[in-house]
Design an enzyme around this catalytic site. Sequence first.
Site, mmCIF file in Angstrom:
data_model
loop_
_atom_site.group_PDB
_atom_site.id
_atom_site.type_symbol
_atom_site.label_atom_id
_atom_site.label_comp_id
_atom_site.label_asym_id
_atom_site.label_seq_id
_atom_site.Cartn_x
_atom_site.Cartn_y
_atom_site.Cartn_z
ATOM 1 N N ASP A 13 0.814 -1.223 0.000
ATOM 2 C CA ASP A 13 0.000 0.000 0.000
ATOM 3 C C ASP A 13 0.843 1.267 0.000
ATOM 4 O O ASP A 13 0.424 2.304 0.519
ATOM 5 C CB ASP A 13 -0.972 0.033 1.209
ATOM 6 C CG ASP A 13 -1.764 -1.258 1.314
ATOM 7 O OD1 ASP A 13 -2.342 -1.656 0.295
ATOM 8 O OD2 ASP A 13 -1.783 -1.858 2.404
ATOM 9 N N LYS A 16 2.300 2.121 -5.059
ATOM 10 C CA LYS A 16 3.028 1.626 -6.240
ATOM 11 C C LYS A 16 2.217 1.840 -7.521
ATOM 12 O O LYS A 16 2.775 2.030 -8.585
ATOM 13 C CB LYS A 16 3.336 0.122 -6.092
ATOM 14 C CG LYS A 16 4.263 -0.186 -4.934
ATOM 15 C CD LYS A 16 4.490 -1.663 -4.774
ATOM 16 C CE LYS A 16 3.267 -2.431 -4.322
ATOM 17 N NZ LYS A 16 2.777 -2.105 -2.972
ATOM 18 N N GLY A 40 -3.930 -4.327 -4.835
ATOM 19 C CA GLY A 40 -4.964 -3.302 -4.972
ATOM 20 C C GLY A 40 -4.275 -2.025 -5.378
ATOM 21 O O GLY A 40 -4.050 -1.157 -4.560
ATOM 22 N N HIS A 41 -3.890 -1.958 -6.643
ATOM 23 C CA HIS A 41 -3.106 -0.809 -7.095
ATOM 24 C C HIS A 41 -4.018 0.257 -7.689
ATOM 25 O O HIS A 41 -4.865 -0.033 -8.514
ATOM 26 C CB HIS A 41 -2.080 -1.244 -8.152
ATOM 27 C CG HIS A 41 -1.057 -2.197 -7.605
ATOM 28 N ND1 HIS A 41 -0.027 -2.682 -8.357
ATOM 29 C CD2 HIS A 41 -0.918 -2.740 -6.381
ATOM 30 C CE1 HIS A 41 0.704 -3.496 -7.609
ATOM 31 N NE2 HIS A 41 0.174 -3.544 -6.408
ATOM 32 N N GLN A 209 2.194 -6.018 -3.242
ATOM 33 C CA GLN A 209 2.446 -6.100 -1.799
ATOM 34 C C GLN A 209 3.736 -5.325 -1.480
ATOM 35 O O GLN A 209 3.971 -4.316 -2.105
ATOM 36 C CB GLN A 209 2.509 -7.561 -1.313
ATOM 37 C CG GLN A 209 1.165 -8.279 -1.389
ATOM 38 C CD GLN A 209 0.882 -8.912 -2.742
ATOM 39 O OE1 GLN A 209 1.770 -9.491 -3.349
ATOM 40 N NE2 GLN A 209 -0.332 -8.804 -3.210
HETATM 41 P P1 GDP Z 1 -0.136 0.011 -3.789
HETATM 42 O O1 GDP Z 1 -0.812 -1.177 -3.235
HETATM 43 O O2 GDP Z 1 1.253 0.213 -3.293
HETATM 44 O O3 GDP Z 1 -0.228 0.133 -5.282
HETATM 45 O O4 GDP Z 1 -0.926 1.239 -3.204
HETATM 46 P P2 GDP Z 1 -2.166 1.948 -3.830
HETATM 47 O O5 GDP Z 1 -1.940 2.220 -5.270
HETATM 48 O O6 GDP Z 1 -3.419 1.240 -3.460
HETATM 49 O O7 GDP Z 1 -2.066 3.320 -3.053
HETATM 50 C C1 GDP Z 1 -2.621 3.475 -1.814
HETATM 51 C C2 GDP Z 1 -3.570 4.650 -1.810
HETATM 52 O O8 GDP Z 1 -2.845 5.856 -1.726
HETATM 53 C C3 GDP Z 1 -4.434 4.780 -3.061
HETATM 54 O O9 GDP Z 1 -5.730 5.157 -2.675
HETATM 55 C C4 GDP Z 1 -3.763 5.901 -3.831
HETATM 56 O O10 GDP Z 1 -4.655 6.599 -4.677
HETATM 57 C C5 GDP Z 1 -3.266 6.767 -2.715
HETATM 58 N N1 GDP Z 1 -2.081 7.603 -3.010
HETATM 59 C C6 GDP Z 1 -1.010 7.310 -3.790
HETATM 60 N N2 GDP Z 1 -0.117 8.321 -3.726
HETATM 61 C C7 GDP Z 1 -0.638 9.262 -2.905
HETATM 62 C C8 GDP Z 1 -0.159 10.532 -2.410
HETATM 63 O O11 GDP Z 1 0.926 10.977 -2.704
HETATM 64 N N3 GDP Z 1 -0.991 11.179 -1.545
HETATM 65 C C9 GDP Z 1 -2.198 10.707 -1.157
HETATM 66 N N4 GDP Z 1 -2.925 11.419 -0.312
HETATM 67 N N5 GDP Z 1 -2.662 9.528 -1.599
HETATM 68 C C10 GDP Z 1 -1.889 8.809 -2.445
#
Ligand code: GDP
Length: 415
Positions: A13, A16, A40-41, A209
């Site tokens: 989370d 990525k 869950g990207h 992950q």
């Molecule tokens: P992943 O599992 O690493 O791909 O994480 P996600 O893509 O699900 O990202 C986690 C959440 O953080 C998502 O709802 C994104 O839209 C949000 N997100 C990503 N970058 C930022 C940021 O710089 N600021 C904020 N506030 N939210 C972000």
Amino acid sequence: MTGVAIIGLQWGDEGKGKISYLLSRDAEYVVRFQGGANAGHTVVLDDRELRFNMLPAGSASGAKPCIASGTVVDLSEVLEEIELLKSIGINTQPLISRNACIVLPIHKELDSMIEQIRSSEAIGTTRRGIGPAYSDKALRIGIKIEDLLDSGSLKSKIKLIEDFHKLPVGDIEEWVELAEKFSGNICDLEIILNDELDRGKRIIFEGAQGTLLDIDQGTYPYVTSSNTTIGAVFTSCGVGPRKISEIIGVMKAYTTRVGAGVFPTELKNREGDILREKGREYGTTTGRPRRVGWLDIPLLRYSIMINSIDWIALTKLDVLGGIRKIKICIEYDINGERVEMAPPNVRTLEKAKPVYIHLDGWSALTREEWKKVAVKGWDALPENAKTYIEIIEKLLSRPIKLVSVGASAGMEVAK
Ligand code: GDP
């Protein structure tokens, strides 16, 4: 060589999805190399939130999506996400390795069963059948994508699984139909990726992950059921290490984790609640509240070491705005000894007491204000935010080249 790997440095989370999208914009292909529909990207384009569980999020940029041999595939998710891409004007069919194993209905059932048996010690899986699909693969009873296209051998393979688990596999007619539908895209992905890399094409390898959830290097047993670290790119895709020219670590400006397990810098107080709300720290796939805490440098040092990270993309810096005093855990006290690097052993890690430095925070900015910062660039960041970033760079001995200050693509600053 132009292979670029994106690896989460924490417990997943990290954001990525957005980083992969940004880096895939000038890439030919983007590859999911481990896990299944438990990712869950998220990519946010023009205020529209696109969630990818099975296809790489980078495919929202138009790069060709690929699913490599080391994944466990849910074909119905693939179909849904092809439609999702269509809805943003991208008409594409993913390339799927014929060697990838598939997730069967029985695997989802087994996932729930084992979590129930574990009871209070449940891992907190997404119950999407990923662990059981991988364990069947290790038992050499897994069903590969190509098996779906061979009705003759499929029956005996299904019988083996049913005899072993003493449960029906469930209705997989839909899987067979989908495999037939995708048959033109089921391929020898290893050959394609190697050829394309040799021709100088840019390929993004999108990790799912995070490093601390790696089945070997993470905080076992509270981990995912695959290798999430850099080695998985090579074993899953059949691409050698020399073909990867850049390894990028994605980390958020604080720490979160879903489910149980050790978490040295966890905040179980109001500060944690505020961070959770501001950062919308609820699972993309499950909706579960995430545990939150301060940045943990010893764990990040470990992640950077084992992945040979070249540079860092820092996300969610905006979330820390408005916090008066920000803490960073710079080392641990373990049995009275100061330790700079997290130990690769959960029992020792459980004894770690974080040693913090305290930094002055910066004011909360509105989304519009962060947008302006993103347009203006590095110099427009609040002074104390710049200091925070520079201190992290020093502590981790790696440059932070990209800072994300909002979920939407465009809300980031290159350094
Ligand atoms: P992943 O599992 O690493 O791909 O994480 P996600 O893509 O699900 O990202 C986690 C959440 O953080 C998502 O709802 C994104 O839209 C949000 N997100 C990503 N970058 C930022 C940021 O710089 N600021 C904020 N506030 N939210 C972000």
